[in-house]
Design an enzyme around this catalytic site. Structure first.
Site, PDB file in Angstrom:
ATOM      1  N   SER A  18       0.809  -1.227   0.000  1.00  0.00           N
ATOM      2  CA  SER A  18       0.000   0.000   0.000  1.00  0.00           C
ATOM      3  C   SER A  18       0.841   1.274   0.000  1.00  0.00           C
ATOM      4  O   SER A  18       0.354   2.323  -0.402  1.00  0.00           O
ATOM      5  CB  SER A  18      -0.938   0.004   1.211  1.00  0.00           C
ATOM      6  OG  SER A  18      -0.199  -0.115   2.412  1.00  0.00           O
TER       7      SER A  18
ATOM      8  N   ASP B 148      -3.315   8.176   8.072  1.00  0.00           N
ATOM      9  CA  ASP B 148      -4.487   7.472   8.603  1.00  0.00           C
ATOM     10  C   ASP B 148      -4.108   6.572   9.780  1.00  0.00           C
ATOM     11  O   ASP B 148      -2.933   6.432  10.115  1.00  0.00           O
ATOM     12  CB  ASP B 148      -5.229   6.700   7.497  1.00  0.00           C
ATOM     13  CG  ASP B 148      -4.387   5.583   6.892  1.00  0.00           C
ATOM     14  OD1 ASP B 148      -3.357   5.192   7.502  1.00  0.00           O
ATOM     15  OD2 ASP B 148      -4.748   5.088   5.807  1.00  0.00           O
TER      16      ASP B 148
ATOM     17  N   HIS C 227      -0.387   4.645   7.367  1.00  0.00           N
ATOM     18  CA  HIS C 227       0.031   5.238   6.098  1.00  0.00           C
ATOM     19  C   HIS C 227       0.428   6.688   6.366  1.00  0.00           C
ATOM     20  O   HIS C 227      -0.192   7.352   7.194  1.00  0.00           O
ATOM     21  CB  HIS C 227      -1.096   5.160   5.065  1.00  0.00           C
ATOM     22  CG  HIS C 227      -1.482   3.750   4.738  1.00  0.00           C
ATOM     23  ND1 HIS C 227      -2.750   3.258   4.930  1.00  0.00           N
ATOM     24  CD2 HIS C 227      -0.745   2.724   4.258  1.00  0.00           C
ATOM     25  CE1 HIS C 227      -2.789   1.980   4.573  1.00  0.00           C
ATOM     26  NE2 HIS C 227      -1.574   1.628   4.174  1.00  0.00           N
TER      27      HIS C 227
END
Ligand code: NAG
Ligand code: NAG
Ligand code: NAG
Length: 346
Positions: A38, A303, A307
């Protein structure tokens, strides 16, 4: 369908032209190929059956307000490196229609959130590193040959391009920490051995210039800032990476490797957040369903999943591209300009 096809091709060409103009100069590096999770995903997971997606606002709020599937408010590390190399952003492999893939000659992004180095690291559907390499193989074998008129030109393209591979966090969070059935040292050895063998597959397809990174301080996240028990267990993979990379470079003739030491670099930010422009490095800017911070440049975490904000990513990208404290034994700019001898002359 035909009109959609035409529309897609035109918008893609416009997009390429736009970035070529913005960047002006011609790049030393023909393409940037991206593998990862991610941290680097630019929208592959939008096309998969998974809850691990980042295609809703406020993700992308600083990316022209478009939630593309990037797990941050703005650009990813791969995006920043592309800009610095005067290349367009590498588009997500699954976001490019099959008939348009041969048009993409400046790099492709195979990264996928919630996957890892190991096949059994996953949450929902995602592209494991093996799957990502399978798609890259298809790029090299099927798509690129439609563009390059001869094998030498294709070989030149592949060997001068940069391969950015940052992966391994999920092998801890979604895999190792779920069972801890071996010692951290042992798991790190296993993980890096797997990573090395997968990199060798990319090398065998003609790649020579690699930038490789693994997990950062996973113990440091908005939910538990900073759990040193967890950090201690992840650290061996960071400690051992340089050794594995050096060995790999010796083994794979004509290759050149840069490793990203984000684990240790993060200590600099932890120890002096203000120096890097952050007022709070523990709270996430975006608190799902609750609030979005006003000043996104002042936050390290984007977040609750850990991240990071574009502001944080930008620091890593700048340092790895032109600095000397994050990427070793040289920065990406130096790697881009290095002339590797091709040991596989025919
Ligand atoms: C992982 O999965 C791929 C198929 O996607 C397979 O080719 C490979 O052998 C698997 N690796 C291991 C270690 O099981
Ligand atoms: C750190 O993480 C470990 C493993 O998840 C947990 O057992 C421990 O309670 C945590 N420590 C703190 C201070 O939160
Ligand atoms: C960041 O915010 C959290 C939550 O409000 C607070 O507990 C923490 O002390 C703050 N950290 C700094 C360095 O200001």
């Amino acid at each position: 369908m035909t009109s959609f096809k035409a529309f897609w091709v035109i918008s893609f060409i416009a997009y390429q032209a736009f970035y070529a103009k913005v960047n002006g100069a011609k790049s030393h590096v023909p393409a940037l190929y991206v593998f990862g999770d991610s941290g680097l995903d630019a929208g592959n997971n939008n096309n998969l059956k998974t809850l691990a997606k980042a295609n809703v606002a406020p993700y992308g709020i600083d990316f022209n307000n478009i939630p593309t599937g990037r797990y941050t408010n703005g650009k990813t590390f791969a995006d920043f490196i592309a800009i610095k190399l005067s290349l367009p952003f590498s588009p997500p492999y699954l976001g490019v229609p099959e008939f348009g893939r041969y048009l993409v000659t400046t790099g492709v992004n195979y990264a996928s959130g919630a996957c890892g180095i190991l096949n059994d690291t996953k949450f929902g559907e995602c592209l494991s590193l093996d799957k990502q390499i399978e798609y890259f193989t298809s790029t090299v074998m099927k798509d690129l040959p439609k563009h390059f008129e001869n094998k030498d030109k294709l070989k030149h393209h592949i060997s001068k391009s940069i391969y950015l591979i940052v992966i391994g966090s999920n092998d801890y969070s979604l895999n190792y920490f779920q069972h801890e059935n071996m010692e951290p040292e042992e798991f790190a050895d296993y993980l890096l051995e797997q990573l090395a063998s997968k990199i060798k597959t990319i090398y065998d397809l003609g790649a020579r210039k690699f930038v490789v990174g693994t997990a950062n301080q996973l113990g440091c996240s908005p939910s538990q800032f900073c759990n040193e028990t967890i950090n201690r267990k992840v650290k061996p993979s960071s400690d051992k990476l340089p050794v594995v990379i050096q060995k790999l470079q010796k083994q794979l003739s004509g290759s050149s490797f840069v490793y990203v030491d984000s684990f240790n670099f993060f200590n600099r930010i932890r120890n002096a957040p203000k120096k890097y422009g952050f007022t709070n490095i523990t709270k996430p800017c975006y608190q799902e369903g609750v609030s979005l911070c006003a000043n996104r440049e002042k936050y390290y975490f984007w977040d609750k999943h850990g991240h990071t904000t574009e502001a944080a990513i930008k620091i890593y990208a700048k340092e790895c591209f032109s600095g000397s404290k994050l990427c070793f034994p040289m920065n990406i700019n130096k790697l881009a300009h290095s002339n590797l001898r091709d040991s596989h002359k025919e």
